[in-house]
Write a protein that holds these residues in place. Sequence first.
Motif, mmCIF file in Angstrom:
data_model
loop_
_atom_site.group_PDB
_atom_site.id
_atom_site.type_symbol
_atom_site.label_atom_id
_atom_site.label_comp_id
_atom_site.label_asym_id
_atom_site.label_seq_id
_atom_site.Cartn_x
_atom_site.Cartn_y
_atom_site.Cartn_z
ATOM 1 N N MET A 123 0.829 -1.166 0.013
ATOM 2 C CA MET A 123 -0.018 -0.070 0.033
ATOM 3 C C MET A 123 0.697 1.332 0.016
ATOM 4 O O MET A 123 0.570 2.384 -0.500
ATOM 5 N N GLU A 124 2.030 1.114 0.611
ATOM 6 C CA GLU A 124 2.823 2.549 0.391
ATOM 7 C C GLU A 124 3.510 2.748 -0.787
ATOM 8 O O GLU A 124 3.446 3.809 -1.233
ATOM 9 N N ILE A 134 2.733 5.975 -5.934
ATOM 10 C CA ILE A 134 2.262 6.067 -7.501
ATOM 11 C C ILE A 134 1.146 6.946 -7.743
ATOM 12 O O ILE A 134 1.094 7.644 -8.616
ATOM 13 N N LEU A 135 0.231 6.786 -6.765
ATOM 14 C CA LEU A 135 -0.924 7.757 -6.878
ATOM 15 C C LEU A 135 -0.546 9.184 -6.461
ATOM 16 O O LEU A 135 -1.098 10.151 -7.165
ATOM 17 N N HIS A 136 0.169 9.418 -5.559
ATOM 18 C CA HIS A 136 0.614 10.796 -5.056
ATOM 19 C C HIS A 136 1.565 11.252 -6.465
ATOM 20 O O HIS A 136 1.180 12.408 -6.790
ATOM 21 N N GLU A 137 2.459 10.810 -6.789
ATOM 22 C CA GLU A 137 3.004 11.304 -8.138
ATOM 23 C C GLU A 137 2.219 11.499 -9.308
ATOM 24 O O GLU A 137 2.368 12.348 -9.912
ATOM 25 N N ALA A 138 1.220 10.620 -9.533
ATOM 26 C CA ALA A 138 0.167 10.781 -10.650
ATOM 27 C C ALA A 138 -0.617 11.921 -10.463
ATOM 28 O O ALA A 138 -0.719 12.859 -11.485
ATOM 29 N N GLU A 140 -7.620 -0.915 2.499
ATOM 30 C CA GLU A 140 -6.846 0.075 2.318
ATOM 31 C C GLU A 140 -6.473 0.595 0.815
ATOM 32 O O GLU A 140 -6.487 1.740 0.617
ATOM 33 N N VAL A 141 -6.830 -0.227 0.112
ATOM 34 C CA VAL A 141 -7.028 0.155 -1.337
ATOM 35 C C VAL A 141 -8.097 1.308 -1.557
ATOM 36 O O VAL A 141 -8.164 2.328 -2.234
ATOM 37 N N ILE A 142 -9.319 1.009 -0.886
ATOM 38 C CA ILE A 142 -10.391 2.147 -1.007
ATOM 39 C C ILE A 142 -10.173 3.167 -0.462
ATOM 40 O O ILE A 142 -10.432 4.269 -1.053
ATOM 41 N N ARG A 143 -9.659 3.087 0.811
ATOM 42 C CA ARG A 143 -9.015 4.341 1.549
ATOM 43 C C ARG A 143 -8.072 5.421 0.443
ATOM 44 O O ARG A 143 -8.482 6.321 0.180
#
Length: 551
Positions: A280-281, A286-290, A324-327
Amino acid sequence: MTATVSTKRITRSSYKNGNGGNLVDGEDGGTVKIKNGGINQINYDEEEIDYSYEAQEEFDEPPIFVSIFTYVSYTLLIMLAYLKDILVRYGILTFGSKRDRAKMEDFVPLYSNFEALFTRFIYMRIRDCWNRPVGSVPGAEFDVLERYSTDNNWTFQYTGRTKRCLNLSSYNYLGFAEKSGPCTEAVESAIEKYGLSTCASRLDFGILDIHKQLETKIASFVRKEAALAFGMGFAVNSTCIPALVGKGCLIISDELNHASIVTGVRLSGAKVAVFRHNDMENLEKILHEAVVEGQPRTHRPWRKLLIIVEGIYSMEGSIIKLPEVIRLKKKYGAYLFVDEAHSIGALGRTGRGVCEHCSVDPNDVDILMGTFTKSFGACGGYLASSKEVIDHLRSNSHSSAYSATMSAPVAQQTLSALSIIMDETSDGKARLRRLAWNCRYLALLSARMRCYTYFRKRLKDMGFMVYGNNSSPVVPLLLFMPGKIAELSRRCLEKNLAVVVVGYPATPLNAGRVRFCLSAAHTKEMLDEALEKISDIGDVLQIKYNKHLRL
């Protein structure tokens, strides 16, 4: 050395009907009757089964000498393969289809040199361990046709005899692969009414009333607004993902996602970022960079962010950390696509899959995909989402628009199995309980002493190296070395055990394994007998690697 992935343990006593679930603190217990120090009777009452969500999974690393010998084995095999290839080219050695190769001298090879080399000189040596034909219904036991080869596994001849084997290889999670019973009777009636094929696509009079009933039923089962059924499970991912995303979109995919997802991602034209399995980290990074950086060069925002994961990973036996993925999905404004091919029917108190297992609201998952080939004893698959998404896919997914619709008897098998599962007073509830018991502890003796007849735990206690989550019906046992992959398969067949072995390139080079699939059709006696045979084979092949880790 042991790599443990752990976040939390959640227990609950109920899962609300309707859209979504409710997390309630609870404690599940278990009672058994003990006679002469053993289990005499197990009561499969609902309150005795622990359906709690465990986010802890262990992935043991092998002893260093095992890794070294595995790489050395593959190195020697590849070197010998190149040597044999040279000898065949110069006519010194006759091997396989030499005459066919001579006819094809002026043609461009269809395969790369290494792929052809690997197939001819490595895979062919152990080809008898795969593609074994079956001559009966793939239930708890089935008949395997006996065969032999006189040309190094290039061709096989059949003896006309069969071998009755315990089936630890089929994805028959709820035991609906049967030749008698209410499902079979309903299928026979469907054949008489509809025939065997629709002979048309959905857009060309290929849709039947039974397809509409199935789609309504599956949408209700997974608690989504609408659903769309397909005749092939692989095609659901490979043709629907390109209809959902395209150029200017970013797909964030788990590194262990199925080949059908990989195919769909490649066909979509979207950019893809791969995150480490269940990390999850890494996913959040990756989400943050995107979100911060946007698209390459232009730095424009991505049109869509789509996270794609699976409920149960069939090669690892692990379960996605869905809460955690949903969060993270909500935090960064991404869409979520969950492939429930192996989890629908196999997880959750009522078999509703990973959402129920993790006590999350199904509406927090944008798209739920699943197949009918595992828990329902049929074939094909479905995709469930909002009515708007399903209406879009109905006309834009190539599999929906251009391929023939699901055969009516197959749709009836799925519909009948679904009806049994959803009827909580019937056989469906008993099947769900039996599968849960087979996957988890079969009995709870006291607060300090547990009876380890539970399949995965028993294998670990014997010293085998096992991957995955306790709730998963898929139990991978690590073998590593190529020679032991083949030998275990052959010895299991000798002892009337039908198993699936997997090696490179389907797995990493040093992660060859045998994969056991548990079913509600299996009894405790069947599993105990299988465990004894597997333990004996493990002693002979010296594959109880966990014993070395304890030293």
